[in-house]
Design a protein around this motif. Structure first.
Motif, PDB file in Angstrom:
ATOM      1  N   TYR A  21       0.829  -1.198   0.000  1.00  0.00           N
ATOM      2  CA  TYR A  21       0.000   0.000   0.000  1.00  0.00           C
ATOM      3  C   TYR A  21       0.869   1.257   0.000  1.00  0.00           C
ATOM      4  CZ  TYR A  21       1.014   0.547   5.011  1.00  0.00           C
ATOM      5  OH  TYR A  21       1.650   0.725   6.215  1.00  0.00           O
ATOM      6  N   CYS A  22       0.317   2.310  -0.564  1.00  0.00           N
ATOM      7  CA  CYS A  22       0.975   3.622  -0.605  1.00  0.00           C
ATOM      8  C   CYS A  22      -0.075   4.664  -0.237  1.00  0.00           C
ATOM      9  CB  CYS A  22       1.537   3.896  -2.004  1.00  0.00           C
ATOM     10  SG  CYS A  22       2.289   5.535  -2.169  1.00  0.00           S
ATOM     11  N   GLU A  23       0.006   5.157   0.987  1.00  0.00           N
ATOM     12  CA  GLU A  23      -1.016   6.092   1.476  1.00  0.00           C
ATOM     13  C   GLU A  23      -1.002   7.411   0.709  1.00  0.00           C
ATOM     14  OE1 GLU A  23      -2.062   5.332   5.962  1.00  0.00           O
ATOM     15  OE2 GLU A  23       0.135   5.539   5.756  1.00  0.00           O
ATOM     16  N   ASP A  24       0.121   7.762   0.084  1.00  0.00           N
ATOM     17  CA  ASP A  24       0.174   9.004  -0.695  1.00  0.00           C
ATOM     18  C   ASP A  24      -0.741   8.940  -1.914  1.00  0.00           C
ATOM     19  OD1 ASP A  24       2.010  10.069   1.050  1.00  0.00           O
ATOM     20  OD2 ASP A  24       3.767   9.562  -0.167  1.00  0.00           O
ATOM     21  N   LEU A  25      -1.131   7.741  -2.326  1.00  0.00           N
ATOM     22  CA  LEU A  25      -1.999   7.577  -3.489  1.00  0.00           C
ATOM     23  C   LEU A  25      -3.470   7.386  -3.100  1.00  0.00           C
ATOM     24  CD1 LEU A  25       0.257   5.206  -5.642  1.00  0.00           C
ATOM     25  CD2 LEU A  25      -0.268   7.613  -6.103  1.00  0.00           C
ATOM     26  N   PHE A  26      -3.748   7.355  -1.808  1.00  0.00           N
ATOM     27  CA  PHE A  26      -5.137   7.179  -1.376  1.00  0.00           C
ATOM     28  C   PHE A  26      -5.945   8.428  -1.727  1.00  0.00           C
ATOM     29  CE2 PHE A  26      -4.335   4.000   2.350  1.00  0.00           C
ATOM     30  CZ  PHE A  26      -3.865   3.079   1.432  1.00  0.00           C
ATOM     31  N   ALA A  27      -7.170   8.213  -2.213  1.00  0.00           N
ATOM     32  CA  ALA A  27      -8.083   9.317  -2.495  1.00  0.00           C
ATOM     33  C   ALA A  27      -9.433   8.968  -1.870  1.00  0.00           C
ATOM     34  CB  ALA A  27      -8.234   9.526  -3.999  1.00  0.00           C
ATOM     35  N   GLY A  28      -9.940   9.835  -1.023  1.00  0.00           N
ATOM     36  CA  GLY A  28     -11.201   9.546  -0.367  1.00  0.00           C
ATOM     37  C   GLY A  28     -11.018   8.608   0.816  1.00  0.00           C
ATOM     38  N   THR A  29     -12.118   7.994   1.220  1.00  0.00           N
ATOM     39  CA  THR A  29     -12.126   7.168   2.438  1.00  0.00           C
ATOM     40  C   THR A  29     -12.087   5.673   2.172  1.00  0.00           C
ATOM     41  OG1 THR A  29     -14.555   7.162   2.471  1.00  0.00           O
ATOM     42  CG2 THR A  29     -13.428   8.942   3.665  1.00  0.00           C
ATOM     43  N   GLU A  30     -12.307   5.258   0.931  1.00  0.00           N
ATOM     44  CA  GLU A  30     -12.445   3.832   0.664  1.00  0.00           C
ATOM     45  C   GLU A  30     -11.135   3.072   0.857  1.00  0.00           C
ATOM     46  OE1 GLU A  30     -14.291   0.777  -2.690  1.00  0.00           O
ATOM     47  OE2 GLU A  30     -14.149   2.925  -3.120  1.00  0.00           O
ATOM     48  N   ALA A  31     -10.029   3.607   0.338  1.00  0.00           N
ATOM     49  CA  ALA A  31      -8.745   2.919   0.475  1.00  0.00           C
ATOM     50  C   ALA A  31      -8.321   2.795   1.940  1.00  0.00           C
ATOM     51  CB  ALA A  31      -7.676   3.622  -0.353  1.00  0.00           C
ATOM     52  N   PRO A  32      -8.399   3.852   2.747  1.00  0.00           N
ATOM     53  CA  PRO A  32      -8.065   3.685   4.162  1.00  0.00           C
ATOM     54  C   PRO A  32      -8.944   2.656   4.863  1.00  0.00           C
ATOM     55  CG  PRO A  32      -8.098   6.014   3.589  1.00  0.00           C
ATOM     56  CD  PRO A  32      -8.646   5.269   2.406  1.00  0.00           C
ATOM     57  N   ALA A  33     -10.227   2.629   4.520  1.00  0.00           N
ATOM     58  CA  ALA A  33     -11.125   1.639   5.130  1.00  0.00           C
ATOM     59  C   ALA A  33     -10.727   0.231   4.731  1.00  0.00           C
ATOM     60  CB  ALA A  33     -12.566   1.924   4.714  1.00  0.00           C
ATOM     61  N   LEU A  34     -10.325   0.064   3.469  1.00  0.00           N
ATOM     62  CA  LEU A  34      -9.888  -1.247   2.999  1.00  0.00           C
ATOM     63  C   LEU A  34      -8.611  -1.670   3.710  1.00  0.00           C
ATOM     64  CD1 LEU A  34     -10.208  -3.608   0.997  1.00  0.00           C
ATOM     65  CD2 LEU A  34      -8.916  -2.243  -0.671  1.00  0.00           C
ATOM     66  N   LEU A  35      -7.677  -0.741   3.865  1.00  0.00           N
ATOM     67  CA  LEU A  35      -6.437  -1.061   4.566  1.00  0.00           C
ATOM     68  C   LEU A  35      -6.717  -1.496   6.006  1.00  0.00           C
ATOM     69  CD1 LEU A  35      -3.342  -1.158   4.464  1.00  0.00           C
ATOM     70  CD2 LEU A  35      -3.342   1.247   5.189  1.00  0.00           C
ATOM     71  N   GLU A  36      -7.675  -0.848   6.631  1.00  0.00           N
ATOM     72  CA  GLU A  36      -8.034  -1.226   7.996  1.00  0.00           C
ATOM     73  C   GLU A  36      -8.626  -2.630   8.030  1.00  0.00           C
ATOM     74  OE1 GLU A  36      -8.155  -1.230  11.934  1.00  0.00           O
ATOM     75  OE2 GLU A  36      -7.183   0.287  10.659  1.00  0.00           O
ATOM     76  N   ARG A  37      -9.399  -2.980   7.033  1.00  0.00           N
ATOM     77  CA  ARG A  37      -9.942  -4.352   6.964  1.00  0.00           C
ATOM     78  C   ARG A  37      -8.805  -5.360   6.822  1.00  0.00           C
ATOM     79  NH1 ARG A  37     -14.707  -5.675   3.022  1.00  0.00           N
ATOM     80  NH2 ARG A  37     -14.718  -7.488   4.433  1.00  0.00           N
ATOM     81  N   PHE A  38      -7.828  -5.044   5.973  1.00  0.00           N
ATOM     82  CA  PHE A  38      -6.686  -5.943   5.810  1.00  0.00           C
ATOM     83  C   PHE A  38      -5.901  -6.062   7.119  1.00  0.00           C
ATOM     84  CE2 PHE A  38      -6.843  -5.436   1.067  1.00  0.00           C
ATOM     85  CZ  PHE A  38      -6.819  -6.792   0.753  1.00  0.00           C
ATOM     86  N   ARG A  39      -5.888  -4.989   7.879  1.00  0.00           N
ATOM     87  CA  ARG A  39      -5.140  -4.983   9.131  1.00  0.00           C
ATOM     88  C   ARG A  39      -5.664  -6.051  10.102  1.00  0.00           C
ATOM     89  NH1 ARG A  39      -1.833  -0.706  10.132  1.00  0.00           N
ATOM     90  NH2 ARG A  39      -2.994   0.671   8.729  1.00  0.00           N
ATOM     91  N   GLN A  40      -6.925  -6.429   9.921  1.00  0.00           N
ATOM     92  CA  GLN A  40      -7.540  -7.412  10.821  1.00  0.00           C
ATOM     93  C   GLN A  40      -7.381  -8.851  10.338  1.00  0.00           C
ATOM     94  OE1 GLN A  40      -8.651  -5.974  13.602  1.00  0.00           O
ATOM     95  NE2 GLN A  40      -8.111  -4.023  12.610  1.00  0.00           N
ATOM     96  N   THR A  41      -6.760  -9.057   9.200  1.00  0.00           N
ATOM     97  CA  THR A  41      -6.739 -10.396   8.609  1.00  0.00           C
ATOM     98  C   THR A  41      -5.526 -11.234   8.979  1.00  0.00           C
ATOM     99  OG1 THR A  41      -5.553  -9.691   6.605  1.00  0.00           O
ATOM    100  CG2 THR A  41      -7.976  -9.496   6.587  1.00  0.00           C
ATOM    101  N   GLY A  42      -4.470 -10.587   9.464  1.00  0.00           N
ATOM    102  CA  GLY A  42      -3.237 -11.319   9.709  1.00  0.00           C
ATOM    103  C   GLY A  42      -2.275 -11.287   8.543  1.00  0.00           C
ATOM    104  N   ALA A  43      -2.675 -10.645   7.443  1.00  0.00           N
ATOM    105  CA  ALA A  43      -1.764 -10.493   6.302  1.00  0.00           C
ATOM    106  C   ALA A  43      -0.662  -9.498   6.661  1.00  0.00           C
ATOM    107  CB  ALA A  43      -2.526 -10.001   5.075  1.00  0.00           C
TER     108      ALA A  43
END
Length: 282
Positions: free
Chosen positions: A65-87
């Motif tokens: 992931y590259c937070e500098d390329l995030f636009a809006g709220t969807e990408a941060p929300a997706l990253l947070e979901r991944f944060r809960q997976t153990g990946a």
């Protein structure tokens, strides 16, 4: 919880080199994983991963992931979901993300998933559903579209008769629009064993043809059906045709030489759905 590592700024980093190789089938097979991008598709992948016990879904391994390329709220929300997976969460620079992404404007997240493996005998096939069996398809776009349509009609599975295009090819993944994670996939090169299994599960093998059988709108679609679709160039192979029990004719009245297999499959899948609407509560 997920593990995080330092920012990667070089495309020569081992993780990045291995991930970039995943555009080739041999490396997907060697690494037992595939690469996915697209925020909507990734959300669907995580949704289906929660139901992986039902035969679909795939488990995330690495998330670049590259937070500098995030636009809006969807990408941060997706990253947070991944944060809960153990990946593993792997921050990368814009330059590195550009090397991983096939998009002109990367959305800032790509992830690798484990290749799901579902033996044929473990597919949840029933005598009142529909299964799509694809005979040695070669075009990844066609396969992706067929998987997406199979998902739309509630198909129990898509079964690939090998040798077949890889369902985890990037073009197939994009073409499926996330449905790859919803529909269980089976693969086999043993044609007689496949049709023995379909018969044992109470499914009639219905093949598509431009000249044989009843017109598609007159076919007896009620009940369980295994829809058999052929290769883009040759149609159904002789060893597969021998097992087809009924034929649905898709007439060509214009000057077209043939009908695209994904279009034909869509017409016939919805013919089945229409005949079984009450049973599927549509």
């Amino acid at each position: 919880m997920s593990q995080e590592i330092p920012l990667i700024t070089s495309t020569h980093n081992r993780r990045i080199v291995e991930a970039r190789k995943l555009d080739q089938r041999k490396h997907r097979q060697r690494q037992s994983r595939f690469l996915v991008e697209g925020l909507q598709i990734l959300h669907m992948a995580l949704d289906s991963a929660q139901g992986a016990a039902q035969g679909a879904g795939a488990q995330p391994i690495e998330v670049f992931y590259c937070e500098d390329l995030f636009a809006g709220t969807e990408a941060p929300a997706l990253l947070e979901r991944f944060r809960q997976t153990g990946a593993e969460l792997v921050p990368v620079s814009e330059h590195v993300m550009g090397s991983l992404s096939e998009r002109d404007a990367p959305q800032g997240i790509v992830a690798t998933f484990a290749l799901p493996e579902t033996p044929l005998e473990e597919l949840a096939l029933s005598s009142d559903g529909v299964v799509v069996a694809l005979d040695r398809l070669q075009d990844p776009g066609n396969l992706g579209t067929l998987i997406r349509t199979a998902d739309a009609v509630g198909a129990a599975a898509v079964i690939l008769i090998e040798p077949c295009v890889d369902p985890f090819d990037p073009k197939t993944v994009r073409g499926s629009m996330g449905s790859l994670f919803n529909v269980p996939l089976g693969r086999t090169s043993d044609v007689p064993a496949l049709f023995d299994l379909l018969r044992d599960r109470g499914l009639r093998a219905v093949g598509a043809d431009a000249h044989r059988g009843r017109a598609w709108w007159e076919g007896a679609w009620e009940g369980g059906v295994a829809l058999i679709l052929g290769n883009e160039a040759q149609g159904l192979s002789e060893d597969v045709r021998a097992h087809v029990e009924e034929w649905a004719r898709l007439p060509i009245v214009g000057k077209a030489e043939s009908l695209n297999v994904a279009v034909a499959g869509g017409v016939l899948m919805y013919a089945w759905l229409r005949a079984n609407q009450e049973q599927t509560s549509v």
